[in-house]
Write a protein that holds these residues in place. Structure first.
Motif, PDB file in Angstrom:
ATOM      1  N   LEU A  35       0.858  -1.339   0.015  1.00  0.00           N
ATOM      2  CA  LEU A  35      -0.118   0.024   0.017  1.00  0.00           C
ATOM      3  C   LEU A  35       1.019   1.159   0.020  1.00  0.00           C
ATOM      4  CD1 LEU A  35      -2.738  -0.936   2.416  1.00  0.00           C
ATOM      5  CD2 LEU A  35      -2.921  -0.939  -0.058  1.00  0.00           C
ATOM      6  N   LYS A  36       2.173   1.224  -0.200  1.00  0.00           N
ATOM      7  CA  LYS A  36       3.139   2.287   0.174  1.00  0.00           C
ATOM      8  C   LYS A  36       2.933   3.237  -0.864  1.00  0.00           C
ATOM      9  CE  LYS A  36       7.989   3.629   0.204  1.00  0.00           C
ATOM     10  NZ  LYS A  36       9.364   2.963   0.335  1.00  0.00           N
ATOM     11  N   SER A  37       2.669   2.636  -2.220  1.00  0.00           N
ATOM     12  CA  SER A  37       2.540   3.649  -3.631  1.00  0.00           C
ATOM     13  C   SER A  37       1.450   4.363  -3.423  1.00  0.00           C
ATOM     14  CB  SER A  37       2.771   3.040  -4.732  1.00  0.00           C
ATOM     15  OG  SER A  37       1.623   2.052  -4.840  1.00  0.00           O
ATOM     16  N   VAL A  38       0.130   3.745  -2.640  1.00  0.00           N
ATOM     17  CA  VAL A  38      -1.052   4.352  -2.483  1.00  0.00           C
ATOM     18  C   VAL A  38      -0.874   5.932  -1.744  1.00  0.00           C
ATOM     19  CG1 VAL A  38      -3.461   4.333  -1.540  1.00  0.00           C
ATOM     20  CG2 VAL A  38      -2.247   2.552  -2.746  1.00  0.00           C
ATOM     21  N   VAL A  39      -0.048   5.819  -0.757  1.00  0.00           N
ATOM     22  CA  VAL A  39      -0.151   6.874   0.232  1.00  0.00           C
ATOM     23  C   VAL A  39       1.307   7.690  -0.001  1.00  0.00           C
ATOM     24  CG1 VAL A  39      -1.568   5.808   1.982  1.00  0.00           C
ATOM     25  CG2 VAL A  39       0.812   5.591   2.119  1.00  0.00           C
ATOM     26  N   PHE A  40       2.283   7.290  -0.635  1.00  0.00           N
ATOM     27  CA  PHE A  40       3.893   7.939  -0.542  1.00  0.00           C
ATOM     28  C   PHE A  40       4.137   7.952  -2.145  1.00  0.00           C
ATOM     29  CE2 PHE A  40       8.201   7.777  -0.681  1.00  0.00           C
ATOM     30  CZ  PHE A  40       8.295   9.056  -0.094  1.00  0.00           C
ATOM     31  N   ASP A  41       4.543   9.024  -2.552  1.00  0.00           N
ATOM     32  CA  ASP A  41       5.386   9.097  -3.966  1.00  0.00           C
ATOM     33  C   ASP A  41       6.141   9.957  -3.788  1.00  0.00           C
ATOM     34  OD1 ASP A  41       5.247  10.743  -6.850  1.00  0.00           O
ATOM     35  OD2 ASP A  41       5.465   8.706  -6.848  1.00  0.00           O
ATOM     36  N   ALA A  42       7.526   9.670  -3.839  1.00  0.00           N
ATOM     37  CA  ALA A  42       8.889  10.494  -3.453  1.00  0.00           C
ATOM     38  C   ALA A  42       8.794  11.615  -4.386  1.00  0.00           C
ATOM     39  CB  ALA A  42      10.068   9.616  -3.842  1.00  0.00           C
ATOM     40  N   ALA A  43       8.373  11.642  -5.731  1.00  0.00           N
ATOM     41  CA  ALA A  43       8.547  12.708  -6.619  1.00  0.00           C
ATOM     42  C   ALA A  43       7.432  13.861  -6.196  1.00  0.00           C
ATOM     43  CB  ALA A  43       8.332  12.379  -8.141  1.00  0.00           C
ATOM     44  N   TYR A  44       6.506  13.202  -5.800  1.00  0.00           N
ATOM     45  CA  TYR A  44       5.153  14.007  -5.523  1.00  0.00           C
ATOM     46  C   TYR A  44       5.715  14.879  -4.199  1.00  0.00           C
ATOM     47  CZ  TYR A  44       0.344  15.705  -4.451  1.00  0.00           C
ATOM     48  OH  TYR A  44      -0.735  16.478  -3.880  1.00  0.00           O
ATOM     49  N   TYR A  45       6.096  13.826  -3.113  1.00  0.00           N
ATOM     50  CA  TYR A  45       6.651  14.696  -1.954  1.00  0.00           C
ATOM     51  C   TYR A  45       7.582  15.643  -2.111  1.00  0.00           C
ATOM     52  CZ  TYR A  45       6.782  14.139   3.208  1.00  0.00           C
ATOM     53  OH  TYR A  45       6.514  14.607   4.703  1.00  0.00           O
ATOM     54  N   ALA A  46       8.410  15.473  -2.808  1.00  0.00           N
ATOM     55  CA  ALA A  46       9.313  16.448  -2.804  1.00  0.00           C
ATOM     56  C   ALA A  46       9.097  17.752  -3.797  1.00  0.00           C
ATOM     57  CB  ALA A  46      10.727  15.704  -3.774  1.00  0.00           C
ATOM     58  N   TYR A  64      10.897   9.162   2.360  1.00  0.00           N
ATOM     59  CA  TYR A  64       9.761   8.319   2.921  1.00  0.00           C
ATOM     60  C   TYR A  64       9.814   8.019   4.400  1.00  0.00           C
ATOM     61  CZ  TYR A  64       7.261   4.114   4.044  1.00  0.00           C
ATOM     62  OH  TYR A  64       6.460   3.067   4.632  1.00  0.00           O
ATOM     63  N   ASN A  65      11.290   8.050   4.953  1.00  0.00           N
ATOM     64  CA  ASN A  65      11.473   8.064   6.565  1.00  0.00           C
ATOM     65  C   ASN A  65      10.960   9.378   7.174  1.00  0.00           C
ATOM     66  OD1 ASN A  65      12.727   5.777   6.353  1.00  0.00           O
ATOM     67  ND2 ASN A  65      14.753   6.577   6.284  1.00  0.00           N
ATOM     68  N   HIS A  66      10.869  10.590   6.347  1.00  0.00           N
ATOM     69  CA  HIS A  66      10.480  11.841   6.989  1.00  0.00           C
ATOM     70  C   HIS A  66       9.107  11.749   6.871  1.00  0.00           C
ATOM     71  CE1 HIS A  66       8.840  15.975   6.725  1.00  0.00           C
ATOM     72  NE2 HIS A  66       9.969  16.343   7.501  1.00  0.00           N
ATOM     73  N   PHE A  67       8.421  11.359   5.673  1.00  0.00           N
ATOM     74  CA  PHE A  67       7.031  11.165   5.723  1.00  0.00           C
ATOM     75  C   PHE A  67       6.501  10.290   7.062  1.00  0.00           C
ATOM     76  CE2 PHE A  67       3.103   8.898   3.996  1.00  0.00           C
ATOM     77  CZ  PHE A  67       2.325   9.916   3.982  1.00  0.00           C
ATOM     78  N   VAL A  68       6.930   9.338   7.192  1.00  0.00           N
ATOM     79  CA  VAL A  68       6.497   8.205   8.284  1.00  0.00           C
ATOM     80  C   VAL A  68       6.778   8.760   9.768  1.00  0.00           C
ATOM     81  CG1 VAL A  68       6.875   6.173   9.457  1.00  0.00           C
ATOM     82  CG2 VAL A  68       6.585   6.242   6.820  1.00  0.00           C
ATOM     83  N   ASN A  69       8.007   9.530   9.814  1.00  0.00           N
ATOM     84  CA  ASN A  69       8.175   9.997  10.889  1.00  0.00           C
ATOM     85  C   ASN A  69       7.794  11.338  11.656  1.00  0.00           C
ATOM     86  OD1 ASN A  69      10.012   7.657  11.761  1.00  0.00           O
ATOM     87  ND2 ASN A  69      11.567   8.312  10.410  1.00  0.00           N
ATOM     88  N   ASN A  70       7.583  12.082  10.440  1.00  0.00           N
ATOM     89  CA  ASN A  70       7.257  13.382  10.804  1.00  0.00           C
ATOM     90  C   ASN A  70       6.192  14.010   9.876  1.00  0.00           C
ATOM     91  OD1 ASN A  70      10.559  13.501  10.955  1.00  0.00           O
ATOM     92  ND2 ASN A  70       9.696  14.470  12.640  1.00  0.00           N
ATOM     93  N   GLY A  71       6.159  13.697   8.800  1.00  0.00           N
ATOM     94  CA  GLY A  71       5.198  14.071   7.382  1.00  0.00           C
ATOM     95  C   GLY A  71       3.573  13.977   8.027  1.00  0.00           C
ATOM     96  N   ILE A  72       3.314  12.785   8.365  1.00  0.00           N
ATOM     97  CA  ILE A  72       1.942  12.330   8.868  1.00  0.00           C
ATOM     98  C   ILE A  72       1.768  13.045   9.875  1.00  0.00           C
ATOM     99  CG2 ILE A  72       0.424  10.496   9.641  1.00  0.00           C
ATOM    100  CD1 ILE A  72       2.502   8.473   8.206  1.00  0.00           C
ATOM    101  N   LYS A  73       2.360  13.291  10.938  1.00  0.00           N
ATOM    102  CA  LYS A  73       2.132  14.414  12.019  1.00  0.00           C
ATOM    103  C   LYS A  73       1.817  15.544  11.687  1.00  0.00           C
ATOM    104  CE  LYS A  73       4.586  11.191  15.338  1.00  0.00           C
ATOM    105  NZ  LYS A  73       5.930  11.351  16.367  1.00  0.00           N
TER     106      LYS A  73
END
Length: 284
Positions: A35-46, A64-73
């Motif tokens: 399900l990773k590609s459903v909620v995370f896309d590196a090119a989109y995030y950057a 991805y590590n930033h998203f999981v550890n900080n971005g979601i919050k």
């Protein structure tokens, strides 16, 4: 007696600390690999956040590590098809249950919401009754058909490759082929990744409704309303004419799993316009 007094003092001290720094339960997020590609896309995030691009560049692992550890919050959006803040705002029962706890909301989506056809992200409004050609993936092939089966075709300026986008009251689109009058349809209203896409007589079902999302790289994703994470894709990520078109749910942005390689909607062009002035490229 002294031991009891000391224990009481420790308890009081602990309660004082809690009063200053109240404990708040958090729900750590573990995103399943499928399900990773459903909620995370590196090119989109950057592309969406200049500070992240400056800090991490295009390093997908660090993003991805930033998203999981900080971005979601922080309520950051890492995919055109999922925004945790939008998910909370547009689903009142979840807002009532989780308040502003974004991690809990994300966990709900991954465990339940993904199968409940919930509203997950803001989609684009391109207007209505627009005639377009739809180009699938970097191979430059257009969306077309053979008999009633939808497939990729070599681009030509003919009616069979033009589609009318008709906006519905819920923001989704009914997509009708101009040559046949039939509608872009997920076979048997399937919710499964890998379901075939065909042309079918209009029946006003979710199998014939598509939400359109914009990627930060300028491309577009068409998500089938019948399946929360299923987007219009080319089988095997093929760039050849005649490749079958289906919906895929776990590999939307060019990072396919072993079972299925999905493509993405790249561009769509209006009838009578040049490709350089593509309608959806300039839409807001």
């Amino acid at each position: 007696m002294k031991k009891i007094t000391r224990f009481t003092s420790l308890c009081l001290a602990f309660l004082m600390v809690l009063a200053v720094f109240p404990f708040q339960a958090t729900a750590a997020v573990s995103i399943p690999s499928n399900l990773k590609s459903v909620v995370f896309d590196a090119a989109y995030y950057a592309g969406k956040y200049a500070d992240l691009k400056a800090a991490f560049g295009t390093d997908a692992t660090r993003l991805y590590n930033h998203f999981v550890n900080n971005g979601i919050k922080e309520g950051r959006q890492a995919s055109p098809m999922f925004s945790v803040d939008y998910y909370l705002t547009k689903n009142g029962d979840l807002k009532a249950a989780f308040g502003s706890n974004r991690e809990s909301a994300m966990n709900h989506f991954l465990a339940h919401g993904i199968n409940e056809s919930r509203i997950t992200a803001p989609y684009v409004d391109l207007g209505t009754d627009i005639d377009v050609r739809i180009s699938m993936n970097s191979g430059g092939m257009n969306l077309g058909y053979t008999d009633t089966n939808v497939c990729t075709v070599t681009p030509v300026l003919e009616g069979e490759q033009y589609w009318t986008l008709e906006r519905q009251s819920d923001g989704s689109y009914k997509i009708t082929n101009k040559a046949t009058g039939k509608v872009l349809d997920v076979y048997a209203a399937s919710r499964a990744s890998g379901a075939n896409v065909d042309l079918y007589a209009s029946n006003n079902t979710n199998a014939q409704r598509w939400f359109i999302y914009k990627h930060t790289n300028g491309t577009y994703v068409l998500r089938a309303k019948s399946g929360t994470t299923c987007a219009l894709s080319v089988n095997g990520n093929s760039t050849a004419a005649g490749a079958n078109v289906l919906v895929a749910g776990s590999s939307i942005f060019g990072a396919p799993d072993a079972a299925k390689a999905a493509a993405y909607l790249e561009q769509a062009y209006a009838n009578g316009m040049t490709e350089a002035a593509g309608l959806l490229q300039t839409a807001r």
